[in-house]
Design an enzyme around this catalytic site. Structure first.
Site, PDB file in Angstrom:
ATOM      1  N   CYS A  84      82.557  -0.996 -17.464  1.00 53.99           N
ATOM      2  CA  CYS A  84      82.562  -2.428 -17.740  1.00 53.99           C
ATOM      3  C   CYS A  84      82.390  -3.194 -16.431  1.00 53.99           C
ATOM      4  O   CYS A  84      82.999  -2.838 -15.424  1.00 53.99           O
ATOM      5  CB  CYS A  84      83.876  -2.848 -18.371  1.00 53.99           C
ATOM      6  SG  CYS A  84      84.312  -1.854 -19.806  1.00 53.99           S
TER       7      CYS A  84
ATOM      8  N   CYS B 286      90.837 -21.458 -15.875  1.00 52.07           N
ATOM      9  CA  CYS B 286      91.734 -20.598 -16.671  1.00 52.07           C
ATOM     10  C   CYS B 286      93.050 -20.400 -15.896  1.00 52.07           C
ATOM     11  O   CYS B 286      93.046 -19.869 -14.777  1.00 52.07           O
ATOM     12  CB  CYS B 286      91.070 -19.256 -16.942  1.00 52.07           C
ATOM     13  SG  CYS B 286      89.394 -19.442 -17.626  1.00 52.07           S
TER      14      CYS B 286
ATOM     15  N   CYS C 208      94.102 -17.130 -14.047  1.00 48.87           N
ATOM     16  CA  CYS C 208      93.092 -16.329 -13.339  1.00 48.87           C
ATOM     17  C   CYS C 208      93.073 -16.528 -11.827  1.00 48.87           C
ATOM     18  O   CYS C 208      92.854 -17.648 -11.343  1.00 48.87           O
ATOM     19  CB  CYS C 208      91.712 -16.635 -13.907  1.00 48.87           C
ATOM     20  SG  CYS C 208      90.445 -15.622 -13.135  1.00 48.87           S
TER      21      CYS C 208
ATOM     22  N   CYS D  29      79.440  -2.215 -20.678  1.00 48.95           N
ATOM     23  CA  CYS D  29      80.048  -3.454 -21.165  1.00 48.95           C
ATOM     24  C   CYS D  29      79.948  -4.462 -20.030  1.00 48.95           C
ATOM     25  O   CYS D  29      80.003  -4.080 -18.856  1.00 48.95           O
ATOM     26  CB  CYS D  29      81.516  -3.216 -21.531  1.00 48.95           C
ATOM     27  SG  CYS D  29      82.370  -4.711 -22.098  1.00 48.95           S
TER      28      CYS D  29
ATOM     29  N   CYS E 234      85.128 -18.898  -9.035  1.00 47.03           N
ATOM     30  CA  CYS E 234      84.704 -19.347 -10.360  1.00 47.03           C
ATOM     31  C   CYS E 234      85.073 -20.822 -10.549  1.00 47.03           C
ATOM     32  O   CYS E 234      86.179 -21.240 -10.218  1.00 47.03           O
ATOM     33  CB  CYS E 234      85.376 -18.494 -11.439  1.00 47.03           C
ATOM     34  SG  CYS E 234      84.863 -18.965 -13.095  1.00 47.03           S
TER      35      CYS E 234
ATOM     36  N   CYS F  64      83.546  -7.227 -27.747  1.00 47.76           N
ATOM     37  CA  CYS F  64      84.867  -6.907 -27.200  1.00 47.76           C
ATOM     38  C   CYS F  64      85.577  -8.249 -27.037  1.00 47.76           C
ATOM     39  O   CYS F  64      85.126  -9.088 -26.254  1.00 47.76           O
ATOM     40  CB  CYS F  64      84.715  -6.194 -25.854  1.00 47.76           C
ATOM     41  SG  CYS F  64      86.277  -5.933 -24.984  1.00 47.76           S
TER      42      CYS F  64
ATOM     43  N   ARG G 232      92.684  -2.181 -27.101  1.00 45.24           N
ATOM     44  CA  ARG G 232      92.816  -1.758 -25.699  1.00 45.24           C
ATOM     45  C   ARG G 232      94.019  -2.380 -25.017  1.00 45.24           C
ATOM     46  O   ARG G 232      94.222  -3.588 -25.064  1.00 45.24           O
ATOM     47  CB  ARG G 232      91.553  -2.140 -24.921  1.00 45.24           C
ATOM     48  CG  ARG G 232      91.671  -1.802 -23.435  1.00 45.24           C
ATOM     49  CD  ARG G 232      90.391  -2.009 -22.671  1.00 45.24           C
ATOM     50  NE  ARG G 232      89.340  -1.228 -23.251  1.00 45.24           N
ATOM     51  CZ  ARG G 232      88.116  -1.685 -23.520  1.00 45.24           C
ATOM     52  NH1 ARG G 232      87.813  -2.908 -23.226  1.00 45.24           N
ATOM     53  NH2 ARG G 232      87.208  -0.912 -24.053  1.00 45.24           N
TER      54      ARG G 232
HETATM   55  S1  SF4 Z   1      88.882 -15.957 -16.473  1.00 45.79           S
HETATM   56 FE1  SF4 Z   1      88.628 -16.388 -14.276  1.00 45.79          FE
HETATM   57  S2  SF4 Z   1      86.577 -15.638 -13.802  1.00 45.79           S
HETATM   58 FE2  SF4 Z   1      86.693 -15.833 -16.045  1.00 45.79          FE
HETATM   59  S3  SF4 Z   1      85.938 -17.889 -16.486  1.00 45.79           S
HETATM   60 FE3  SF4 Z   1      88.174 -18.086 -16.273  1.00 45.79          FE
HETATM   61  S4  SF4 Z   1      88.478 -18.627 -14.093  1.00 45.79           S
HETATM   62 FE4  SF4 Z   1      86.388 -17.824 -14.292  1.00 45.79          FE
END
Ligand code: SF4
Length: 329
Positions: free
Chosen positions: A111, A71, A74, A142, A67, A202, A274
């Site tokens: 999901c 974040c 993540c 979901c 990705c 959600c 949740r």
């Molecule tokens: S949480 Fe992870 S998968 Fe989702 S947008 Fe952020 S970096 Fe990408």
């Protein structure tokens, strides 16, 4: 005559839905003595739900890793060396096989998560085919696919999508310390598109990322003051994954986590709350307190996207020991 009163699953308390929570009111809830907070949360919970029922969802990563977003929590971000390999979008047949297995294991909602900043229209069509296939299995659907345009949200609705997950993650003030590649307003915009398309929302967040209680108050205020409360509010405990910028965060206080669940329940009385990521590291006692605080949904299965989750047998055993059952869709 029996001296033991029959249990009443729902209390008679009428709990009004509010969208004007102030920070001071939410702070006052957090500050309550623990027994008072739990009593308030239970009272609200029983007004709207059977307290012995838990909604069970299964989450499958249909497109893992690689990705472009940053974040900080993540393991799927391409920016961090976490050992998660970037994979292609799963094939329709493989996703449907997973959905059938989840249904056989007791899940009522399936999901699907994809590690995208936003879906390309071609990818969205593939996801729509998955949604249509899962609907035939008589399960709720979901998806969490990143940011959506209004047209993409409508397309998912047409395919039959029931819920779209897009978390706020934290307060608007703390947000910039966690994500820099999209704004808080971008998130609110996607949530508005989902709502306008008629898909259930959600939306929740993550605690234990180094935020303060004020940030947790701010996040709950934003969620509770949306024009409509999200139907589903996941409260995640940070999973400290090696290689991510948050890997060295200290372990979060479980009782503050329970308080966060309780305040979420009180401010959003009709939402399903949740217990999401972080259950693997949580004691059974903490999970039981979270159910008492008004949590009434879990993700079920050995993996949550790429992080571990308690195995199915452990969850079923805990449900049995607590005398709790799964909620019908
Ligand atoms: S949480 Fe992870 S998968 Fe989702 S947008 Fe952020 S970096 Fe990408």
């Amino acid at each position: 005559m029996s001296l033991i009163a029959e249990p009443t699953p729902r209390s008679q308390t009428i709990v009004e839905l509010r969208h004007d929570w102030t920070g001071a009111e939410i702070r006052a809830l957090f500050d309550l003595p623990f027994p008072d907070l739990m009593f308030r949360a239970q009272t609200v919970h029983r007004a709207h739900f059977d307290p012995a029922e838990v909604q069970i969802s299964t989450l499958l990563s249909i497109k893992t890793g690689g990705c472009p977003e940053d974040c900080a929590y993540c393991p799927q971000s391409a920016r961090y060396d976490t050992g998660v390999r970037a994979e292609k979008l799963m094939a329709l047949d493989a996703v449907l096989a997973e959905a059938r297995a989840a249904k056989a294991a007791g899940a009522s909602r399936f999901c699907m998560g994809a590690a995208w900043r936003e879906p390309k229209d071609r990818d969205l069509e593939a996801v729509c085919a998955m949604v249509e296939g899962i609907k035939i299995l008589d399960m709720e659907t979901c998806a969490t696919l990143g940011m959506l345009t209004a047209a993409q949200a409508r397309r998912l609705k047409d395919a039959g999508l029931d819920y779209y997950n897009h978390n706020l993650d934290t307060s608007s003030e703390f947000y910039g310390k966690i994500i820099t590649t999209r704004t808080y307003d971008d998130r609110l915009q996607t949530l508005a598109h989902v709502r306008e398309a008629g898909i259930h929302v959600c939306c929740g967040g993550i605690v234990g990322m180094g935020e303060t209680r004020e940030d947790r108050i701010g996040m709950i205020a934003t969620l509770a003051n949306l024009p409509e409360h999200p139907e589903s509010v996941p409260i995640n405990m940070l999973v400290r994954v090696a290689g991510t910028p948050l890997s060295a965060e200290p372990k979060f206080d479980p009782l503050e986590f329970v308080r966060t669940v309780a305040v979420t329940r009180i401010t959003m009385p009709r939402s399903v709350v949740r217990l999401s990521a972080g259950r693997e590291d949580m004691s059974e006692e903490t999970q039981a307190l979270c159910f008492l605080a008004g949590a009434n949904s879990i993700f079920y299965g050995p993996k949550l996207l790429t992080t571990p989750n308690p195995g199915r047998d452990r969850d079923m055993e805990l449900m049995e020991r607590l005398g709790m059952t799964s909620m019908e869709p």
